[in-house]
Design a protein around this motif. Sequence first.
Motif, PDB file in Angstrom:
ATOM      1  N   LEU A 490       0.838  -1.284   0.004  1.00 38.63           N
ATOM      2  CA  LEU A 490       0.028  -0.115  -0.070  1.00 38.63           C
ATOM      3  C   LEU A 490       0.806   1.362   0.093  1.00 38.63           C
ATOM      4  O   LEU A 490       0.672   2.290  -0.797  1.00 38.63           O
ATOM      5  N   GLU A 491       1.971   1.291   0.979  1.00 43.29           N
ATOM      6  CA  GLU A 491       3.061   2.355   0.635  1.00 43.29           C
ATOM      7  C   GLU A 491       3.553   2.587  -0.678  1.00 43.29           C
ATOM      8  O   GLU A 491       3.635   3.915  -1.248  1.00 43.29           O
ATOM      9  N   LYS A 492       3.738   1.731  -1.400  1.00 43.52           N
ATOM     10  CA  LYS A 492       4.348   1.567  -2.784  1.00 43.52           C
ATOM     11  C   LYS A 492       3.152   2.426  -3.773  1.00 43.52           C
ATOM     12  O   LYS A 492       3.651   3.220  -4.447  1.00 43.52           O
ATOM     13  N   VAL A 493       2.160   1.861  -3.635  1.00 42.47           N
ATOM     14  CA  VAL A 493       0.863   2.353  -4.359  1.00 42.47           C
ATOM     15  C   VAL A 493       0.885   3.986  -3.926  1.00 42.47           C
ATOM     16  O   VAL A 493       0.584   4.632  -5.055  1.00 42.47           O
ATOM     17  N   ARG A 494       0.948   4.285  -2.818  1.00 39.21           N
ATOM     18  CA  ARG A 494       0.716   5.808  -2.460  1.00 39.21           C
ATOM     19  C   ARG A 494       1.833   6.509  -2.898  1.00 39.21           C
ATOM     20  O   ARG A 494       1.614   7.585  -3.658  1.00 39.21           O
ATOM     21  N   GLU A 495       3.094   6.118  -3.001  1.00 43.46           N
ATOM     22  CA  GLU A 495       4.223   6.706  -3.462  1.00 43.46           C
ATOM     23  C   GLU A 495       4.272   6.705  -5.112  1.00 43.46           C
ATOM     24  O   GLU A 495       4.336   7.792  -5.587  1.00 43.46           O
ATOM     25  N   ASN A 496       3.893   5.753  -5.876  1.00 44.52           N
ATOM     26  CA  ASN A 496       3.656   5.623  -7.177  1.00 44.52           C
ATOM     27  C   ASN A 496       2.892   6.639  -7.692  1.00 44.52           C
ATOM     28  O   ASN A 496       2.950   7.396  -8.966  1.00 44.52           O
ATOM     29  N   VAL A 502      -3.867   5.687   1.123  1.00 49.07           N
ATOM     30  CA  VAL A 502      -4.440   4.320   0.499  1.00 49.07           C
ATOM     31  C   VAL A 502      -5.069   3.183   1.663  1.00 49.07           C
ATOM     32  O   VAL A 502      -4.265   3.179   2.496  1.00 49.07           O
ATOM     33  N   ALA A 503      -5.972   2.763   1.392  1.00 50.79           N
ATOM     34  CA  ALA A 503      -6.824   1.798   2.535  1.00 50.79           C
ATOM     35  C   ALA A 503      -7.366   0.816   1.855  1.00 50.79           C
ATOM     36  O   ALA A 503      -8.053   0.897   0.730  1.00 50.79           O
ATOM     37  N   ARG A 514     -11.278  -1.028   8.127  1.00 46.21           N
ATOM     38  CA  ARG A 514     -10.072  -0.794   7.476  1.00 46.21           C
ATOM     39  C   ARG A 514      -9.160  -1.991   7.836  1.00 46.21           C
ATOM     40  O   ARG A 514      -8.945  -2.181   9.018  1.00 46.21           O
ATOM     41  N   VAL A 515      -8.745  -2.788   6.796  1.00 47.26           N
ATOM     42  CA  VAL A 515      -8.126  -3.888   7.164  1.00 47.26           C
ATOM     43  C   VAL A 515      -6.561  -3.499   7.283  1.00 47.26           C
ATOM     44  O   VAL A 515      -5.930  -4.038   8.192  1.00 47.26           O
ATOM     45  N   ALA A 516      -6.207  -2.563   6.391  1.00 45.26           N
ATOM     46  CA  ALA A 516      -4.751  -2.035   6.478  1.00 45.26           C
ATOM     47  C   ALA A 516      -5.018  -0.566   5.752  1.00 45.26           C
ATOM     48  O   ALA A 516      -5.769  -0.275   4.660  1.00 45.26           O
ATOM     49  N   CYS A 517      -3.938   0.274   5.966  1.00 45.91           N
ATOM     50  CA  CYS A 517      -3.798   1.610   5.473  1.00 45.91           C
ATOM     51  C   CYS A 517      -2.361   2.247   5.764  1.00 45.91           C
ATOM     52  O   CYS A 517      -1.927   2.013   6.663  1.00 45.91           O
ATOM     53  N   VAL A 518      -2.349   3.131   4.726  1.00 50.02           N
ATOM     54  CA  VAL A 518      -0.850   4.020   4.993  1.00 50.02           C
ATOM     55  C   VAL A 518      -1.506   5.430   4.648  1.00 50.02           C
ATOM     56  O   VAL A 518      -2.399   5.518   3.779  1.00 50.02           O
ATOM     57  N   GLY A 519      -0.838   6.405   5.168  1.00 46.63           N
ATOM     58  CA  GLY A 519      -1.265   7.927   4.880  1.00 46.63           C
ATOM     59  C   GLY A 519      -1.973   8.347   6.077  1.00 46.63           C
ATOM     60  O   GLY A 519      -2.884   7.651   6.431  1.00 46.63           O
TER      61      GLY A 519
END
Length: 810
Positions: A490-496, A502-503, A514-519
């Motif tokens: 998810l962190e890669k998707v947010r950066e790219n 992204v959740a 929310r199962v997982a999230c970043v940002g």
Amino acid sequence: MLGEAHRRRERGTDVVVGLVETHGREKTANLLEGLEILPRKEIHHRGLEFTELDIDGLVARAPEVAIVDELAHTNVPGSRNEKRWQDVEELLEAGIDVLSTVNVQHLESLNDVVERITGVTQRETVPDEVVRRAEQVELVDITPEALRRRLAHGNVYAAHKIDAALGNYFRVGNLTALRELALLWVADQVDVALQRYRHEQRITDTWETRERVVAAITGGPESETLIRRARRIALRAGAELLVVHVMRGDGLAGPSPEAVGRFRKIAEDLGATFHSVVGDDVPTALLEFARGVNATQLVLGTSRRSRLARAVDEGIGAAVIHDSGPIDVHMVTHDAARRGLRWKIGRNALSRSRQLAGWAAAVLLPSLTAALGLFWRDDVDYSTDLVGFLLATCVVALMGGLGPALFSAFLGAGLLNFFFTPPYYSLAVASPENVITLVAMVIVATIVALVVDRAARLGEQGARARTEAALLASYARTVLTSPFPLARLLEKVRENFGLESVALLERRAGGWERVACVGPRPCDEPDEADADVAVTSDIHLALRGRTLPASDQRVLEAAAGQALMALRQQRMAAETLDAQRKVETTELRTALLSAVGHDLRTPLTSIKAAIGSLRDPSLPLSTSDVSELMATVEESADRLNGLVDNLLDSSRLATGSVTPLLRPVSYYEAVAKALAGIEDRHAVTVDVDEHLPPVCADLGLLERAVANVVDNALRHGKGEVAVRASTHGSHAELRIVDHGPGLPKKTGDRIFTPFQRLGDRDATSGVGLGLSVAKGFTEAMGGEISAEDTPGGGLTIVISLPVHSAEETA
């Protein structure tokens, strides 16, 4: 080699032994009897005396056949040649035939493969070409089991080296792999000899002696599909795969070198060989190559040409099938098949700045051309003006695409008609040639602009495809290798994609979670997201930060699929770990209850019975009876004490509370201390050199590990137990050898499992913790413990620890 020497001698051939290394093997030395042996040449090096092959003496003797052992041997410094195979080449040049030997691990092309298999670097090698030049190569094959029996019987090594050899280099797996390498190398040698014979005899017909598949690629987008399909065909047939690319002789047509390099790498990664041939007639060049390599199957891709084009020219595939003869031809379909030529007019693929420059040029270039034509009207004719306007139209098409090109064509045609075509200064068309000129300029502008637009589109698609492939590869690699794949993905998707958050959301009974999230500010529901990708009906990838274009949808869907895979992988890993813990806990509890219920009860019952007899006043006991009962109490107490010690040690290992104090320890010292506490010491034969280098270990832990293994060998083995030690590379190995029943097949490492007695249930077999504790202590010290079959029957336990170095002490 020596057997062949005797056979040739009996046939009357003059045979001389130039050099044979017996290595102290009696049977090898016996085979030298009856053969003439040439004295060796003495060489002095660093104050020592060595012997090597006497080349001059052998040439002077001039036998028909010379016996020269160990072809890969490195000569002593000061010799005429560095390698013995160079000595052999001198003998061959002198007209002397040579019989020699070489092991498969000494072939130069297999050196790296042998090192990966055996872990041993072979420093003495011989070039493959030297061996291939031999008139006759004979494979001396023996099964791994038979070779290990020869080793165990002392036919190869001295007694003190046998155990280390069997446990290291001469393992069954190593020998099996080396045997297969030898068989494959000789098979290739036979194939080379066959190819040489076919070439010398000018034989072009296919001989189906070995399945060989050739995949012909064009370098187009279908080539990768073709190579992979051909690989599957070759695997099913057990065949060798060759990938060939036919280049035209003029070098003007064909794929880019980068594309060819990419397909070459794909072929090599799949275990195929890549070849490039040149020929203007592609079917002929392809069939000549296939027949030249004695191919049995040919794989081609179906034509990309349209039906109309195939009606005019049947194409490469049909021509190859017509002339293939006994070679089977496979036609593979692909996505690019029968597309033909497609013109697609849509969104301009050129950048905005380039389009603006094109519109400006569309106005300026025709105007400039008209001004120059008027300035030199008296010096140039109409055809020159026409070429100038055509050139301006082409330049505009290259710069700005279709729109500016058409405008430039009409503007140029109008200026040409107004200023340079009678009647002058009028747009009237007085001649059909003027209409043809206008139409030609429009056609030229259209064709050039379409070509430019198509090239720009392909470039844009290629760049996007490369980016997408890199992103997808990165996502897949993250899922496979990262310890926390979901969060990292998810962190890669947010950066790219430059997103705020992204959740990964999952629908449950109480709503979205929310199962997982970043940002920061992650979405709680899909409706809150700027971009929402549905992985399944109940799992969504919610992105916040900006609205993403539709062209990114494919990559996002792939990323969402990888996120789902990572989520399932994470949950499966957690469930597996939890289940494993429950199983281990249940097994330990069951085994411990069984052990306590049986093995603890037995010595306690003996102690209670003996003490009861001693305390009974009505039971008359002699002095010998009392002594015997006291011995029973002592023996049972010792058994009970050893059992409790192993239970405590096992508990310490399970909780990770064993902290070894590593220092230089001698195997000799550790074995002596371990045997001091064993009653049946006379049944143990110790062959441990006091001068072996020390190992890095904890003396107390090593002593307990050795004592447990020896005790296990004494209880389960038959006859004497041998304890031997040897070094192997950076490790020293202690081998405890017994000649008991050994292990059942497929037992493997289960022998080191706690409470594992492999079927033994008698009252004296113990609780099954001895080898488990030995394994735990050995691994805590950074070593390894393993079980092997003793040649001739029995079990050998190997304790391997790293040799202590001076740097560690410093």
